[in-house]
Design a protein around this motif. Structure first.
Motif: not given
Length: 1084
Positions: A254-277
């Protein structure tokens, strides 16, 4: 190794070394079970262990026990025990000693609250146990010395405390942990039945017939059961560890699966922050553009407002000029009003004076006119009254003549009515007297019936209560002798089973006899009287025990308390051939009874001479008396209970038998009596109801007659009054005529006086007419002048008020223009300040925009549109943060997941290592359990065989570890078959006793305590068992102590230097202190 079930082999946790048994002979493996491989200890090991025990075995035995205020004893002991075999015999105190030993050394097997052991009426109880502490294995010998005294104090609330004292009595410790350490060191286990065997448990063990129960006792006594339970705990620990490993591996995935989900969500958050800026940059320049447009609009508004200020100043000057002109006109009108008010003030007193004069003259004239009018009306009234009196006098003279005739006729009629009413009154009085006499007779009859009804009801209640008792006696005939008799008989039975009676008492006497002739039940009961409740005892010792039992159920002052008759049960029935009365037709009391016990018959002969008491039927007494009294007959009883002596006759007070009558006949008789009395009660009730109805009707008739009498008297009084009024009417009418004539003369005189008054008052009225007219004219002149001045003042006042309103309106107009101008100037100033503020805001926004985005962006959308886009994007980012948290949280979450992954991975590896270790421990403990079980089984067999060999018995002990059964067979040997022949009836008890002795050889304890194990054996079995205990103590347990508690005395036990006998004296219940005596078996 053979395949085995995991739950069959418990772990070995802190196994204690089994104390070796006596020297045993070698035995081949063929005698053991086929599934066990046993290791026999070598002779060298046995001798070494025996020598070790002889050197260090003199510790842990009980030297003495003493209690105070414990289990009903104020003081018990000290009881000093020998170092080898101790027999404690007697009936009192043994249970207290054994309980004190268990409780004082911290035992839990009793299952009772400690406060139950405190003597009634005391605050606390004390237990003192002295243990020997000698040899190389003594416990802290430098602190305690050669003995350790354990003191336990038990308070009435159930709490307990300990004191551990040394040899000389000094306090060493008061901690229970110290006591536990001492017990562990001495290997004392008071809860182990192989160390201390109470009576209840000994009864259970000696009655064991199931081989599985016997095997279970072997496992528990040797602590093999604890080893098996420990093994099961390790297996459970292993299963839990395996489950934890499985859960840990699932968590790692379960922890391995959570690590993959955290990396994908991190990339999405970077794109949204740039658009908001980027949107925020556009909004910044959009705000700059809007501020510039706002400043331009505000400058245009300020120019328009300046032109409006000039217009407002011109309107204010015009309003001030108009206000001054209106104010001058108002002042002129006010001065004219003041002058006219002064002139009106001068005319007002003159007008008031003229008005007052006019009022006085008018009042005098109206008063004179009123007097004249009153006299005129008075004269008119007097004329009318005079005419009316004349008419009345004429009419009254005519009516007097007619009324006199009518009156005489009416008086005669009324007197006749009075005579009739008098006759009716006399008739009613006579009838009322008759009804009163009838009511008195009915009341007397009613009282008599009520008394009879109460007497019959009382008898009915007694018979119903007696009938209920008889029905209850059918279920338990002993209740017929009293409610205390059944529990008393049960208590006697229990006491007899416990050995308190030499012979079981007999009683009550009424239950020991039966009637051959039920018709003589009342006569026999009259003869025996109080003896029917008495009990019989064989000796005075049994009598004392029975008297103690009687005190439980009957107070000492109770009148119907049963008596105790002491007479030996070993007796024969008296020979009464020469003493008994004899009659060919009628029996004696003795021949009418069936008596099972000779002692009962002999006692009745001694106390009541029942052989010389003859029973006859009541109707046949006269004929029998004529025949003469038979020989040896001292008394004759009739069937109804009457007693006949020489020249004397006594009637029986009882109507029915209480204790000896036929219950079915008594119940039928009572039921008929109850039914008869209930019928009689219903008849009484009907008579009472009839009498009450008659009395009620008579009373109602009397009330009606009294009402009629009152009505007649009222009518007579009214008629008499009417006659009197008629007789007085003529006199009243003549008086009225003279009064009317006198009144007519008086009225004529009054008419003359009134006419004279009218003439004088008319002259006074004419004299006041002219002054009244002059005063009214002068008042009208002054009134006219005042009204003219008032009208002029009112017109000027209206004009002044109107002018005042105009002045106020003009003043308000001036204030309005002033306020409007001021508000306009203030608003203009505010706009200018806002302009300056907007200019400063524009500078800040320009600076902020240049800082965020140096290159100006051409923005076509409004700031509110950009705000909505920013809000939507922010909400989406917040939603992502809510689901996956912020970037910092995501980073922290990733780090935590990594740390958790490493931690769980480490724990899983540790658990895998633990399981490997547990597997090794399980294998090791399984081998230890198998070896211990084989060794202990072998020791038991060897010891059992040695017992069989020494006592020339044939027997076998067989273990079946696979089915967990243990079988024991004991048969008498050929050499001594006579001694064992009596054991057949107690074979199970004796076999289990041998099994207990065998278990002693494989369990460790410095002392053994057995409670009343011998009472479940016959005399031969008991003798052999006691000899075995002494032999074992002499040959196998020389340094161990054996204490045997028994209620039976040692009558034929051989003396031995190893044996000490403590005889417990029998006590009455009132005794509180129990002394002890040590006696020699030969003397006993």
């Amino acid at each position: 190794m053979a395949k085995r079930k995991e739950d069959d082999f418990p772990a070995f946790a802190d196994q204690k070394r089994a104390r070796p048994g006596p020297s045993t002979r070698p035995e081949s493996e063929s005698d053991l079970d086929s599934d066990d491989e046993m290791e026999c200890p070598s002779p060298q090991d046995s001798s070494a262990e025996s020598s070790s025990e002889s050197e260090s075995g003199d510790f842990g035995i009980i030297e003495s026990i003493q209690v105070e205020n414990f289990m009903g004893y104020a003081r018990l002991g000290p009881v000093k025990f020998g170092a080898n075999v101790n027999f404690v015999v007697g009936h009192s105190g043994k249970n207290a000693l054994l309980t004190a030993l268990i409780v004082g050394l911290g035992g839990k097997s009793l299952g009772s609250s400690l406060k139950e052991f405190v003597k009634d009426g005391e605050d606390s109880a004390t237990i003192s146990i002295k243990l020997r502490n000698r040899g190389q294995d003594a416990f802290k010998s430098e602190v305690y010395g050669d003995s350790i005294t354990v003191h336990q104090y038990i308070s009435v609330d159930g709490s307990a405390s300990y004191e551990l004292k040394d040899q000389v009595g000094n306090l060493v410790s008061s901690k229970k942990e110290e006591l536990i350490a001492i017990l562990d060191h001495f290997k004392i286990q008071v809860d182990n039945p192989m160390s201390v065997l109470p009576q209840k448990m000994s009864r259970q063990l000696l009655r064991i017939t199931n081989e599985s129960d016997r095997y279970k006792l072997f496992m528990e006594a040797t602590e093999l059961e604890q080893m098996r339970e420990g093994y099961a705990k390790i297996l459970a620990r292993k299963a839990r560890s395996q489950q934890e490993i499985q859960q840990g591996e699932e968590q790692l995935e379960e922890l391995r699966r959570q690590g993959v989900e955290i990396e994908e969500h991190f990339q999405t958050m970077v794109a949204l922050d740039q658009k908001l800026k980027n949107l925020k940059h556009e909004k910044t320049w959009a705000l700059v553009n809007e501020t510039e447009r706002t400043i331009s609009n505000m400058i245009s508004d300020i120019n328009v407002e300046d032109q409006h200020t000039v217009i407002l100043n011109h309107d204010l000057e015009v309003s001030k000029v108009t206000y001054n002109e209106t104010l001058q006109r108002y002042i002129a009108i006010h001065e004219n009003v003041v002058k006219l008010n002064e002139e009106a003030a001068e005319l007002e007193p003159k007008c008031l004076e003229a008005k007052e004069i006019a009022k006085r003259t008018d009042r005098a004239y109206r008063q004179a006119t009123a007097f004249y009018n009153y006299s005129q009306s008075e004269l008119t009234k007097l004329d009318k009254v005079s005419e009316q009196l004349h008419d009345k006098i004429v009419d009254l003279r005519k009516s007097l003549e007619l009324a006199e005739l009518e009156k005489q006729k009416k008086i005669s009629t009324l007197r006749e009515k009075i005579h009739n009413f008098k006759d009716q009154e006399d008739s009613l009085v006579q009838e009322i007297k008759y009804l009163h006499q009838s009511i008195e007779k009915d009341d007397e009859e009613h009282s008599r019936i009520r008394e009879e009804e109460a007497f019959v009801q009382e008898m009915l209640n007694e018979e119903q209560e007696q009938l209920n008792h008889l029905k209850d006696y059918k279920t338990d005939p002993l209740k017929r002798f009293g409610p205390q008799i059944p529990p008393l008989v049960e208590a006697i039975e229990d006491a007899f089973k416990q050995g308190y009676f030499t012979h079981k008492p007999l009683g009550p006497l009424g239950a020991c006899i039966r009637l051959r002739y039920p018709e003589y039940a009342l006569a026999i009961e009259s003869c025996l009287k109080g003896l029917l409740l008495d009990f019989f005892c064989d000796n005075h010792k049994d009598e004392q025990v029975l008297q103690e039992l009687l005190k439980r159920f009957y107070p000492t002052t109770c009148s119907d308390r049963p008596q105790v008759i002491v007479s030996s049960f070993q007796c024969e029935l008296y020979d009464l051939t020469d003493r008994a009365a004899c009659h060919p037709e009628y029996p004696t009391v003795l021949s009418a009874l069936e008596i099972d016990h000779a002692v009962v018959a002999n006692t009745l002969v001694d106390l009541r001479s029942i052989e010389s008491v003859l029973l006859v039927r009541s109707g046949s007494f006269a004929s029998m008396h004529a025949q003469g009294r038979p020989k040896n007959c001292t008394k004759i009883l009739t069937s109804c209970g009457d007693q006949v002596f020489e020249g004397r006759y006594y009637s029986c007070e009882d109507l029915r038998p209480i204790y000896l009558g036929d219950m079915e006949g008594e119940i039928n008789h009572l039921e008929k009596q109850v039914e008869s009395k209930m019928t009689k009660l219903s008849e009484f009730q009907e008579q009472v109801n009839s009498l009450q109805n008659d009395i009620k009707k008579n009373r109602e008739t009397i009330d009606s007659h009294y009402r009629h009498l009152r009505e007649i008297k009222v009518k007579v009084i009214n008629i008499s009054s009417e006659i009197k009024d008629l007789e007085d009417e003529e006199e009243n009418q003549s008086i009225d005529l003279s009064v009317l004539e006198d009144e007519a003369e008086e009225i004529k005189e009054e008419i003359k006086e009134v006419e004279e008054k009218m003439k004088n008052r008319k002259e006074t009225m004419e004299n006041l007419r002219q002054p009244k007219i002059d005063a009214e004219q002068r008042h009208e002149e002054f009134k006219l002048k005042c009204s003219q001045v008032s009208e002029l003042v009112e017109s000027l006042m209206e004009e002044r008020n109107q002018t005042g309103l105009e002045v106020s309106a003009q003043h308000q107009s001036v204030l309005h223009y002033q306020n409007r101008l001021k508000h306009h100037v203030d608003s203009l100033q505010v706009i200018k300040e806002e302009l300056a503020m907007k200019e400063r805001e524009l500078e800040r926004e320009m600076a902020q925009a240049n800082y965020l985005c140096p290159e100006r962006i051409a923005v076509t959308r409004a700031s509110d549109v950009l705000d909505r886009e920013i809000d939507l994007l922010t909400q989406r980012i917040q939603s992502e943060n809510y689901t996956h948290r912020r970037r910092e949280d995501i980073t922290r979450q990733y780090q935590q997941a990594k740390e958790k992954y490493l931690d769980i991975n480490g724990r899983v590896n540790n658990l895998k290592s633990l399981i490997e270790t547990l597997d090794e421990i399980l294998v090791q403990r399984y081998d230890t359990y198998q070896k211990s079980r084989r060794n202990l089984s072998l020791q038991c067999k060897l010891f059992f065989d040695s017992l069989m060999s020494h006592w020339s018995f044939c027997g076998e002990m067989r273990f079946n570890h696979k089915n967990e059964t243990l079988s024991i067979t004991v048969q008498p040997g050929e050499a001594d078959g006579s001694d064992m022949g009596g054991l057949s009836a107690n074979r199970h008890s004796f076999s289990n006793f041998l099994f207990i002795l065998t278990l002693w050889s494989v369990t460790e304890s410095p002392f053994r305590c057995l409670d009343t194990v011998d009472i479940y054996m016959d005399r031969k079995s008991r003798k052999i068992a006691m000899e075995m205990i002494v032999w074992i103590a002499a040959h196998s347990y020389q340094n161990h102590q054996v204490i045997l508690l028994s209620p039976q005395y040692l009558s034929s036990f051989p003396s031995s230097p190893l044996v000490e006998v403590l005889e417990m004296p029998d006590l009455e219940s009132e005794e509180k202190t129990l002394p002890f005596e040590s006696v020699n078996p030969k003397e006993n």
